[in-house]
Design an enzyme around this catalytic site. Structure first.
Site, PDB file in Angstrom:
ATOM      1  CG  ASP A 161      -0.263  -0.083   2.556  1.00  0.00           C
ATOM      2  OD1 ASP A 161       0.981  -0.144   2.602  1.00  0.00           O
ATOM      3  OD2 ASP A 161      -0.987  -0.100   3.585  1.00  0.00           O
ATOM      4  CD  GLU A 162       5.555   1.390   3.188  1.00  0.00           C
ATOM      5  OE1 GLU A 162       6.474   2.130   2.798  1.00  0.00           O
ATOM      6  OE2 GLU A 162       5.605   0.737   4.236  1.00  0.00           O
TER       7      GLU A 162
HETATM    8  O1  DAU Z   1       2.450  -0.895   4.523  1.00  0.00           O
HETATM    9  C1  DAU Z   1       3.097  -2.036   4.065  1.00  0.00           C
HETATM   10  C2  DAU Z   1       4.547  -1.994   4.473  1.00  0.00           C
HETATM   11  O2  DAU Z   1       4.596  -2.254   5.864  1.00  0.00           O
HETATM   12  C3  DAU Z   1       5.413  -2.989   3.716  1.00  0.00           C
HETATM   13  O3  DAU Z   1       5.410  -2.681   2.354  1.00  0.00           O
HETATM   14  C4  DAU Z   1       6.846  -3.014   4.253  1.00  0.00           C
HETATM   15  O4  DAU Z   1       7.588  -4.032   3.621  1.00  0.00           O
HETATM   16  C5  DAU Z   1       6.790  -3.268   5.741  1.00  0.00           C
HETATM   17  O5  DAU Z   1       8.095  -3.213   6.284  1.00  0.00           O
HETATM   18  C6  DAU Z   1       5.884  -2.253   6.435  1.00  0.00           C
HETATM   19  O6  DAU Z   1       6.444  -0.933   6.378  1.00  0.00           O
HETATM   20  P1  DAU Z   1       6.376   0.056   7.633  1.00  0.00           P
HETATM   21  O7  DAU Z   1       7.439   1.069   7.505  1.00  0.00           O
HETATM   22  O8  DAU Z   1       4.992   0.549   7.839  1.00  0.00           O
HETATM   23  O9  DAU Z   1       6.695  -1.009   8.808  1.00  0.00           O
HETATM   24  P2  DAU Z   1       7.607  -0.918  10.112  1.00  0.00           P
HETATM   25  O10 DAU Z   1       7.332  -2.146  10.888  1.00  0.00           O
HETATM   26  O11 DAU Z   1       9.028  -0.595   9.789  1.00  0.00           O
HETATM   27  O12 DAU Z   1       6.985   0.316  10.879  1.00  0.00           O
HETATM   28  C7  DAU Z   1       5.616   0.361  11.239  1.00  0.00           C
HETATM   29  C8  DAU Z   1       5.356   1.715  11.867  1.00  0.00           C
HETATM   30  O13 DAU Z   1       6.052   1.772  13.134  1.00  0.00           O
HETATM   31  C9  DAU Z   1       5.880   2.886  11.061  1.00  0.00           C
HETATM   32  O14 DAU Z   1       5.010   3.983  11.228  1.00  0.00           O
HETATM   33  C10 DAU Z   1       7.226   3.204  11.704  1.00  0.00           C
HETATM   34  C11 DAU Z   1       7.004   2.846  13.155  1.00  0.00           C
HETATM   35  N1  DAU Z   1       8.179   2.347  13.888  1.00  0.00           N
HETATM   36  C12 DAU Z   1       8.899   1.336  13.332  1.00  0.00           C
HETATM   37  C13 DAU Z   1       9.992   0.818  14.001  1.00  0.00           C
HETATM   38  C14 DAU Z   1      10.827  -0.288  13.380  1.00  0.00           C
HETATM   39  C15 DAU Z   1       8.477   2.851  15.137  1.00  0.00           C
HETATM   40  O15 DAU Z   1       7.802   3.769  15.647  1.00  0.00           O
HETATM   41  N2  DAU Z   1       9.558   2.336  15.806  1.00  0.00           N
HETATM   42  C16 DAU Z   1      10.341   1.349  15.284  1.00  0.00           C
HETATM   43  O16 DAU Z   1      11.340   0.947  15.931  1.00  0.00           O
END
Ligand code: DAU
Ligand code: NAD
Length: 365
Positions: A134-135
């Site tokens: 969705d990104e």
């Molecule tokens: O939306 C789909 C996407 O979701 C996928 O295409 C990606 O492959 C997948 O990694 C994921 O991306 P995000 O960036 O949304 O996922 P992430 O788990 O890295 O982060 C989720 C949310 O949490 C985002 O708003 C950033 C935040 N976050 C992330 C990490 C790792 C934090 O606040 N603290 C953190 O340490």
């Protein structure tokens, strides 16, 4: 009967998909092609180890000749293309790998499919399913309608830009050459075998070690959480009923601000420690083992550059055309996921201390 090539099948979603497919399509051949990068892990395929239908090949999707050979030799007629660099933070620090794998790698897959399926006509009835995100649609304001299949592309990170480019290539191969392709754009997955660099597994593992739970910015960014089992069922529906040339959005219908999500996870952890006395012994540094709340570990840290504010998926097309419905509620999904990490400590310890990766390097040169 389909004959599948699953790229990235040793990664988080790919492996869950292989487990699901072999449960629901026993006897149908599946070849997994995976380079076993830091994110790929043969232990993710442990639940289906020894299944006669499954062949694992360590290889790179950019090796077009290898992909062509697999399609020919195994007479494969369906590609489910998961392989990618998938972590947004890594794409900010080093975009090159994302262009190489996600753009060039997807193009290599398309070229191989075109040669074998369209030119050599090895599988006139074929399907190339591309798993996207969705990104690619960018970021929503609080009142904006959820992303539909008609939302214009507006990727904001090197990761999402590379996925958008790969989506366009898949579309172009359908329109120009007649490749029977489908694309799914889904929201944030979570569940078993999720690499502990992404929000939910990172928070679980940090919490169990009594380490800080880092929340980027103000913690008000919204994600639409999709249990990986629902995603796998969605892809299965697309393979069975989806129309070539079409795009389907798959969501979990569970929007949550990051802070709320992490607080819920903390509540789940505290309850598990209250219920199971042995957890305090196994994880002596976890706050609930020392009479404190897990949420005491929450820390606000510097925001991710270009951090998208909100994602939300409108999956009415998949519901209407495919009969897709997310079944796992966020509350249940978080409870089950936390329980999975407790039961599979061996898995995340090996992934995190690098011992698994070292083993792979000596066994698969
Ligand atoms: O939306 C789909 C996407 O979701 C996928 O295409 C990606 O492959 C997948 O990694 C994921 O991306 P995000 O960036 O949304 O996922 P992430 O788990 O890295 O982060 C989720 C949310 O949490 C985002 O708003 C950033 C935040 N976050 C992330 C990490 C790792 C934090 O606040 N603290 C953190 O340490
Ligand atoms: P992941 O990082 O866990 O797994 C990726 C897999 O691809 C790994 O097994 C890795 O070894 C393999 N791989 C990487 N480069 C390769 C190459 N050059 N050749 C062969 N294999 C290679 O990713 P994931 O979270 O399982 O995501 C799978 C797909 O779903 C990706 O395309 C991702 O963009 C998409 N997606 C993920 C999410 C999510 O929340 N995780 C959401 C939407 C879309």
């Amino acid at each position: 009967m389909a004959r599948l090539l699953v790229t990235g099948g040793a990664g988080f979603i790919g492996a869950n998909f292989v487990h699901h497919w072999l449960r629901t399509h026993a006897g149908e051949p599946v070849v997994v092609l995976d380079a076993l990068t830091y994110a790929g892990n043969l232990a993710n395929l442990e639940p289906v180890k020894g299944r006669a239908e499954l062949r694992f090949v360590r290889g790179d999707i950019r090796d077009t000749a290898l992909v062509e050979r697999l399609l020919r030799e195994e007479r494969l007629d369906t590609i489910v293309h998961f392989a990618a660099e998938s972590h947004v933070d890594r794409s900010i620090h080093g975009p090159d790998a994302f262009i190489e794998t996600n753009v060039q790698g997807t193009h290599s897959m398309l070229k191989a499919a075109r040669t074998v399926w369209l030119e050599e006509r090895v599988a006139p009835a074929h399907r190339f399913h591309h798993v996207s995100t969705d990104e690619v649609y960018g970021s929503l304001g609080p009142q904006d309608p959820a992303f539909s299949e008609h939302t214009p592309y507006a990727p904001n990170s090197p990761y999402s830009a590379s996925k958008a480019a790969s989506d366009h290539l898949v579309r172009a191969y359908h329109h120009t050459y007649g490749l029977a392709s489908t694309i799914s754009n889904c929201s944030n997955n979570y569940g078993p075998f999720h690499f502990p660099e992404k929000l939910i597994p990172l928070m679980i593992v940090n919490l169990l070690h009594g380490r800080d739970l880092p929340i980027y910015g103000d913690g008000r960014n919204v994600r639409d959480w999709l249990h990986v089992s629902d995603h796998c069922r969605g892809i299965e529906r697309i393979l069975e009923k989806g129309r070539p040339g079409e795009v389907y959005n798959i969501g979990g219908g569970a929007q949550s601000e990051n802070l709320t999500l992490v607080e819920t996870l903390c509540t789940v952890a505290d309850a598990a420690f209250r219920e199971h006395g042995d957890l305090a012994k196994r994880f002596p540094d976890a706050p609930p083992g020392r009479g404190k709340e897990s949420a005491s570990l929450i820390r606000f840290v510097k925001d991710r550059p270009g951090h998208d504010r909100r994602y939300a998926i409108d999956c009415r097309k998949a519901e209407r055309e495919l009969g897709y419905r997310a079944e796992v509620t966020l509350e249940r999904g978080l409870r089950e996921t936390f329980a999975w990490y407790l039961e599979n400590e061996w898995w995340w310890r090996a992934v995190m201390d690098g011992s698994y990766q070292r083993w792979i390097e000596t066994h698969y040169r």
